[in-house]
Design a protein around this motif. Structure first.
Motif, mmCIF file in Angstrom:
data_model
loop_
_atom_site.group_PDB
_atom_site.id
_atom_site.type_symbol
_atom_site.label_atom_id
_atom_site.label_comp_id
_atom_site.label_asym_id
_atom_site.label_seq_id
_atom_site.Cartn_x
_atom_site.Cartn_y
_atom_site.Cartn_z
ATOM 1 N N GLU A 191 -1.657 -12.200 32.241
ATOM 2 C CA GLU A 191 -1.439 -13.252 30.949
ATOM 3 C C GLU A 191 -2.523 -13.145 30.038
ATOM 4 O OE1 GLU A 191 0.164 -16.300 28.778
ATOM 5 O OE2 GLU A 191 0.872 -14.932 30.427
ATOM 6 N N PHE A 192 -3.801 -12.740 30.381
ATOM 7 C CA PHE A 192 -4.868 -12.643 29.611
ATOM 8 C C PHE A 192 -4.854 -11.584 28.846
ATOM 9 C CE2 PHE A 192 -7.765 -15.462 32.750
ATOM 10 C CZ PHE A 192 -7.115 -16.584 32.128
ATOM 11 N N ARG A 194 -2.080 -10.156 27.834
ATOM 12 C CA ARG A 194 -1.189 -10.341 26.924
ATOM 13 C C ARG A 194 -1.560 -11.006 25.795
ATOM 14 N NH1 ARG A 194 2.086 -13.965 25.342
ATOM 15 N NH2 ARG A 194 1.396 -15.504 26.767
ATOM 16 N N ARG A 195 -2.384 -12.175 26.076
ATOM 17 C CA ARG A 195 -3.163 -12.894 25.015
ATOM 18 C C ARG A 195 -4.091 -12.409 24.215
ATOM 19 N NH1 ARG A 195 -4.243 -17.928 28.604
ATOM 20 N NH2 ARG A 195 -5.400 -18.749 26.591
ATOM 21 N N GLN A 196 -4.500 -11.106 24.541
ATOM 22 C CA GLN A 196 -5.537 -10.417 23.549
ATOM 23 C C GLN A 196 -5.064 -9.308 22.680
ATOM 24 O OE1 GLN A 196 -9.231 -9.634 25.954
ATOM 25 N NE2 GLN A 196 -8.274 -10.485 27.597
ATOM 26 N N TRP A 201 -10.924 -11.028 23.307
ATOM 27 C CA TRP A 201 -11.821 -11.987 23.940
ATOM 28 C C TRP A 201 -13.075 -11.423 24.155
ATOM 29 C CZ3 TRP A 201 -8.169 -15.075 27.962
ATOM 30 C CH2 TRP A 201 -7.157 -15.786 27.264
ATOM 31 N N LYS A 216 -10.286 -17.961 15.489
ATOM 32 C CA LYS A 216 -9.805 -16.749 15.519
ATOM 33 C C LYS A 216 -10.514 -15.940 14.220
ATOM 34 C CE LYS A 216 -5.870 -17.127 18.059
ATOM 35 N NZ LYS A 216 -4.126 -17.490 18.202
ATOM 36 N N CYS A 221 -11.427 -13.927 19.118
ATOM 37 C CA CYS A 221 -11.364 -15.335 19.445
ATOM 38 C C CYS A 221 -12.825 -15.607 19.853
ATOM 39 C CB CYS A 221 -10.503 -15.447 20.480
ATOM 40 S SG CYS A 221 -9.949 -17.357 20.444
#
Length: 1009
Positions: A191-192, A194-196, A201, A216, A221
């Motif tokens: 999940e992390f 995918r969010r990057q 990050w 952002k 981020c």
């Protein structure tokens, strides 16, 4: 029946059946139902004796019902209800007689059919509401939405059917997974990652996301500011304690090759006029960190790219130019792409190196994500067993890549002619900055130098073979001892500002997590612990020796080994739990990780004469993967964490330009200004016209941006229009210039008659000169200045020699003040006409970075206008010390009539055919924003009663000096003209006016070098 009662009756009967149809075996019952239901009886029914048999009556009724089916349908819709005066039937109100007797079987069958139809209508939903929502509000409970048993029993069955539908069912994983299972290691990493995909990050992102407002920016981020009120606390930390910042988003470029080739290539991108270059002696040896400004190749003083800091790796054999050297250049992420392309051009790096070890692991492909998801689904609700045979592969981690480039793009380029290798090391290291006098205490208490291990301690079990090999070498071991001694001496230094600026110290330390205290403490400096004062004095004077700057962090293979062999927090906590004495020191011996780091001193405020050394500290460079291992121990020793806002405040109090906003002549600065203006304009338009300032009436042409090009061009037109614009000062300090008198006269008389309402006469005069072209100057020197200024690009004056000259001219002085003469320096050139023209000949259309301090109350803000005071303003300030300043007269709105006409046409719905026929462009037909100047800007310098000199880019109340402070740029031509027109005792006096206020306030201008 009235209309209201009819509507009420129709609402009640909307779900009732219009006709009840029985089965085919009960045809005769329709007559019964017709008779009982209230229909009008026939003649046969009236003549039938009541004592007759049921068969004869039933037969007659059957023949009647078969002969008149339509009447049955009509009468069946009538309903009996009681009114005053007896029973009435239907809306017509006709009377109805009740039969004397009925047949029980047929009557029951008819009522059963009606009841079944009624139940069917009740069970069918007539709205989208749920069952528990049909209850009265006083009977509803919150638990009814998920607990059927909380409903009345008559509604539980229907609610159960609704709950079984797919729409109201819970997600599938919630039944088989608990909260701990949903946050299992493998799914969380997926999940992390995918969010990057869009914004990278940092390693401390999770920590920041819980405590900071995240933004952002620049492909990352980042934490903007803490969620708690900590503005003053962060300032106190920078001043007397310690402030911690994560600067890992800064980009690092590495150059490898011969020293002579690297210096030859990079010398085209810098100039000695702006300060030190890559060839500085202390920096070239690796002893100090250097900072400089980078330009396009051979384009100085224009086409600046931005600032950069650099570190040379200390050479093993000093003086050998043929040895391979290593250089790190640290950049802001907004400057990386432009500088990287220019470095590749000057170094002639055209070949791309694609190595498996250099290419970072990209994000998971869809097939890999599917496999990982299927693997996690198989383990739902099951305990995962440990497998020692390597059958179970570890989760896919993303430890490389950054937001400033595509992770699949190459990261290394080599030149076949010069042999220089350029590599992109962004996100390969963590960079933490500690600001404040307690930085030494936190560093010395949180970090412990690595222990020396020999072969007798069992080296076969440790994965850190590189450290064992270093300990075997006597030279490396001796160097490690010297570095440890210097690191211990730092604890006796009161402030980092006492260390020479840019000092570099290499170290190899143990795992910082082992020495972390159980509770958060505050580290305090203890100078008395340092016994050898002579060594401390030598350290403060000479700095760290060149040999002690060596660090293993320069070796990428060692950094990769340190990252891969890091002991996880889970294993470390498990070993702590197995200690016999809880809370005692954990001793790992050779298994303890050894981390190479680099300590770099940050000098803080180095310009000006006041508060020198404020905001100094240390930067800590560590390999990737070790971010949180250093972050938490620093916090547990008393460091307060700051974000981007605190970094901006730190830069403002140091009076240094912010990146990239304070570099208006760079590509990154131009993009930043456009984005900032767009955001401010959107925010302005969101407010209604009555709740926002009218900048046209306030005389503010550009409230959301700084038109530097217009400012420099207008001042050039003012000087070139009149050849008597420069003065030669007499000993009494009075001017003899016509332009100076014109400016003062125009400023003192803003209410003169003008050709346009609300516009001063001087503005109209200057606009006419600008449109007609500058008059040819009679002076040949001034003519050369005008020719040099035409067709040149905007630039910022960064020559240290000229900035020192301007700084001396900006100070107020008098003829009999010897102290002021010493402050300016005996070798400084006097402010003469020839000196000003010589500066303008080399730097036409240039801006100057200045600092502004308010004399009285007031808090400046960005885009505040810096103006030239009139002579009457200075005289009134001299007479009244509490004089705040003049006020800008109200300007007329030339767009008000156009807005009213457009509004009338919009209400009347008229077409704009006449405007289109007149040849007006489509852009002008669009309704302009009320309160903002529409169309091209007029002359910005003479638009108001006081000539415009520049703009403020940073401004606020400064807690460091106790008054309002501002930083910005002014026109070099306008500054020289103002200094030439002011008496010596009042030089450097300017006026500041915010965009949304007519009030001018006095301020003192200064140029700090």
């Amino acid at each position: 029946m009235s209309n209201a009662k009819e509507r009420k009756h129709a609402k009640k009967m909307r779900n009732q059946p219009t006709n009840v149809t029985l089965s085919s075996g009960f045809v005769a019952d329709r007559g019964v139902k017709h008779h009982i239901g209230g229909g009008k009886p026939s003649q046969a029914e009236k003549q039938e004796p009541h004592s007759g048999t049921g068969r004869l009556w039933q037969a007659k009724m059957t023949s009647h019902s078969l002969s008149e089916p339509d009447g049955n349908e009509l009468c069946s819709s009538k309903v009996m209800f009681k009114k005053k005066g007896g029973w009435k039937a239907g809306p017509e109100g006709t009377s109805q007689e009740i039969p004397k007797y009925i047949t029980a079987s047929t009557f029951a069958q008819a009522r059963a059919a009606e009841i079944s139809a009624m139940l069917k209508a009740v069970t069918q939903k007539s709205s989208n509401s749920l069952v528990f929502q049909t209850l009265p509000r006083h009977m509803r409970r919150r638990a009814m939405s998920h607990n059927v048993r909380r409903l009345p029993r008559r509604l539980q069955e229907m609610a159960q059917k609704e709950a079984e539908k797919a729409v109201h069912q819970k997600k599938e994983h919630s039944k088989s997974k608990c909260h701990k299972a949903r946050r299992c290691h493998i799914n969380r990493l997926l999940e992390f990652n995918r969010r990057q995909k869009k914004n990278r990050w940092l390693e401390t992102h999770i920590w920041h996301a819980k405590r900071f407002h995240m933004v952002k920016k620049w492909g990352y981020c980042l934490g903007d500011r803490p969620t708690v009120k900590s503005h003053r606390a962060c300032y106190r930390a920078m001043t007397s304690r310690c402030l911690l910042q994560d600067l890992s988003y800064y980009c690092c470029l590495e150059l490898k090759g011969k020293e002579e080739e690297i210096l030859k290539a990079l010398s085209q991108m810098c100039s000695v006029d702006t300060g030190l270059t890559f060839a500085a002696v202390h920096c070239l040896s690796g002893k100090r960190q250097g900072s400089l400004l980078l330009y396009r190749a051979n384009k100085y003083p224009r086409q600046v790219l931005g600032p950069a800091t650099f570190i040379w790796k200390s050479e093993m054999t000093p003086g050998d130019l043929a040895t391979c050297r290593q250089l790190w250049i640290w950049l802001h992420p907004t400057l990386k792409q432009d500088i990287l392309e220019e470095i590749k051009t000057v170094c002639q790096c055209v070949e791309t190196i694609r190595l498996a070890v250099d290419v970072p692991n990209p994000l998971l492909t869809p097939s890999q994500e599917k496999n990982q998801t299927e693997l996690s689904k198989e383990r739902n609700g099951k305990k995962r067993k440990r497998r020692d045979d390597g059958e179970m592969a570890g989760p896919i981690k993303k430890v490389a890549g950054d937001g400033t480039r595509d992770p699949l793009q190459p990261r290394s380029w080599v030149s076949p002619t010069t042999g220089i290798l350029v590599s992109d090391l962004t996100m390969e290291m963590n960079r933490f900055r500690l600001i404040g006098p307690l930085s030494h205490a936190i560093l010395t208490q949180a970090l412990k130098v690595a222990a020396v291990h020999t072969e007798e301690e069992g080296t076969g079990e440790t994965p850190h073979r590189w450290w064992m090999e270093a300990c075997k070498n006597p030279d490396s071991l001796s160097l490690h001892r010297r570095q440890e001694a210097i690191f211990e001496l730092l604890g006796g230094v009161t402030s980092p500002a006492e260390i020479p600026a840019g000092t570099v110290l290499g170290l190899t330390i143990g795992d910082p997590r082992i020495n972390m205290p159980q509770k958060r403490t505050k580290a305090l400096s203890s100078p008395e612990n340092c016994q050898d004062n002579e060594k401390v004095r030598q350290l403060l004077l000479e700095g760290v020796p060149v040999e002690c700057t060596h660090s293993f962090i320069w070796d990428q293979d060692i950094c990769k080994s340190v990252t891969e062999n890091k002991i996880s927090d889970q294993d470390l906590n498990r070993m702590r739990s197995e200690l016999l004495v809880p809370g005692s020191q954990l001793v790992l011996g050779p298994r303890e990780s050894k981390i190479p780091i680099l300590l770099i001193q940050q000098p803080g405020k180095v310009t000006g004469e006041d508060r020198l050394g404020w905001g100094s500290g240390w930067d800590v460079l560590s390999p990737k993967g070790w971010g949180m291992a250093f972050w938490i121990p620093f916090i547990y020793r008393g460091a307060r964490v700051g974000g981007l806002k605190e970094a901006a405040v730190h830069s403002q109090y140091k009076r240094s330009p912010a990146i990239p906003g304070d570099y208006p002549d760079s590509p990154a600065g131009i993009l930043f200004a456009e984005e900032q203006a767009r955001n401010l304009l959107e925010k302005y338009k969101r407010r209604p016209p009555a709740k926002r300032p009218n900048y046209v009436k306030l005389g503010t042409l550009a409230p959301f941006c700084c038109p530097w090009e217009h400012l420099a061009r207008d001042w050039e037109s003012r000087i070139c229009a009149q050849d008597e614009s420069w003065v030669s000062w007499s000993p009494d300090g009075q001017e003899s210039t016509s332009l100076g008198r014109d400016v003062v006269r125009g400023a003192a008389e803003p209410k003169r008659a003008s050709q346009a309402p609300g516009v001063p006469e001087e503005m109209m005069h200057m606009e006419c000169q600008a449109h007609s072209g500058p008059r040819r100057a009679r002076d040949p020197v001034l003519r050369e200045v005008c020719i040099a200024a035409s067709g040149t690009q905007l630039c910022v004056l960064r020559s240290r020699k000229l900035l020192k000259q301007l700084s001396a001219w900006c100070r107020p002085s008098s003829e009999d003040s010897r102290a002021s003469q010493r402050a300016r320096g005996g070798c400084q050139e006097k402010l003469t006409r020839e000196a000003c023209l010589s500066i303008l000949a080399h730097f036409p259309r240039a801006l100057v970075w200045v600092s502004l301090a308010l004399l009285r109350k007031g808090s400046p803000e960005p885009h505040t206008m810096v103006c030239v005071p009139a002579r009457e303003d200075v005289l009134q300030l001299r007479q009244d010390r509490h004089y705040c300043g003049p006020q800008e007269p109200k300007h007329s709105d030339p767009f008000k009539s156009k807005n009213l006409k457009r509004q009338q046409r919009k209400h009347e719905g008229r077409a704009t055919a006449t405007e289109l026929a007149a040849g007006e462009p489509v852009a002008e037909l669009e309704a302009p924003t009320r309160g903002l100047w529409s169309g091209p800007l007029p002359g910005v310098t003479a638009h108001c009663s006081r000539p415009l000199l520049g703009f403020v880019t940073q401004g606020d109340f400064s807690m460091a000096v106790g008054c309002g402070e501002a930083l910005g740029f002014v026109s070099l031509t306008g500054l020289l003209h103002m200094l030439a027109c002011q008496p010596a005792a009042q030089r450097g006096l300017v006026l500041l006016r915010p965009p949304a206020s007519p009030q001018y306030r006095f301020a003192r201008i200064a140029i700090e070098v």
